[in-house]
Design an enzyme around this catalytic site. Sequence first.
Site, PDB file in Angstrom:
ATOM      1  CE  LYS A 141      -3.882  -2.081  -0.150  1.00 47.07           C
ATOM      2  NZ  LYS A 141      -4.381  -2.934   0.916  1.00 47.07           N
ATOM      3  CE  LYS A 223      -5.403 -15.305  -6.746  1.00 43.67           C
ATOM      4  NZ  LYS A 223      -5.789 -15.473  -5.399  1.00 43.67           N
ATOM      5  CE  LYS A 226     -13.891  -7.491  -4.730  1.00 40.16           C
ATOM      6  NZ  LYS A 226     -13.871  -7.163  -3.321  1.00 40.16           N
TER       7      LYS A 226
END
Length: 360
Positions: A141, A223, A226
């Site tokens: 982050k 995979k 989002k």
Amino acid sequence: MSAQFYYLRRPDINPAIVGLRRLSIRKNMNKKIVMSGIRPTGFLHLGNYFGAIRNYVRLQEEFECYFMVADLHSLTTHPDTSELKSNVHRVLAENIACGLDPEKAAFYCQSHIHETGELYLYLNMLAYKGELEKTVTFKDKVRQSPDNVNAGLLTYPVLQAADIVLHRASYVPVGKDQEQHLEMARTYVNRFNHRYKEVFPEPIAFNYSEELIKVPSLDGTGKMSKSENQMATLYLADDDDTIRKKVMKAKTDGGPTEINSIKPDFIANIFQLMKLVSSDEVIAKFDADFNNCTIRYGDMKKQLGEDMVKFISPIRQKATDILTNEEYLKEVMEKGAAKARRSAAATMEIVREAMGLKYF
Ligand code: TRP
């Protein structure tokens, strides 16, 4: 021992423990407690369904479950709350549409349980800055948003630990990416239990092993997720034509030229997706066609598209119905919060006492 403290040590007459006993009887003492959190960011996809939600639906039959929408966690990275309400509603509706039953599991919003904030504060005293700075998700982050390295982001794992231990949960159904956070939760639990009193069980990641199913993306890379390629991910909110279109775009090639050859990764992925939603006969047919080199990928994708539509469209329709019924959503949230608060209040009584914060 003075009289005040004497009663605290007599479980039969300590009002906190007597209250807890009553609660435990209602809760069913033999059931292990399960807790998990879902961040209200974006739309759920097929990977969320097979990776997480399907586990919840099974767990709710066997355990006492607390499933929480992590709205406070989302504030660490999404300070703009203009879409929070619709995201919270969507996450509730989509999970319920997938089979999560608010009558069986407590399904609630993190910000509705004020005890979480209190426990988070106490656990913060057991969490060291150096350890927090080493957390992989924190470092990611910081790299992504160097201008928003707030203290909430640093202590994200402490808040997550508070969510879990607030219910004295033992099992936490989460994916691999959350393993480090769980390890930190165990560290805080052990520190608390050693420093004060044995209050919390050590929470561990829990998954039905056979359910750990990989849901590959449609472009043959990684995979479904989002944030990455939206065209390669099937969302539970996708309409039928979008589903068909996305599946038809999946990467294929000219087909095998040698009998019984090994499937390239992107073809194996299409078979893997078929295994999730198609019948055994359908899979066996295309497998045989592949092995004798007569496979037509166009037909295979058409079949997969139809089977995906059959699987996703009832969920989508149910989620839409729920989303338009605000009264019902409100009821679910209130009922879930009431149950979570009962469990939280019982834990906090014990925590305050163990910490020596009871003065009379
Ligand atoms: N951090 C989790 C995620 O990113 C969400 C979460 C919040 C959670 N609190 C939790 C997961 C408690 C398990 C238990 O998905």
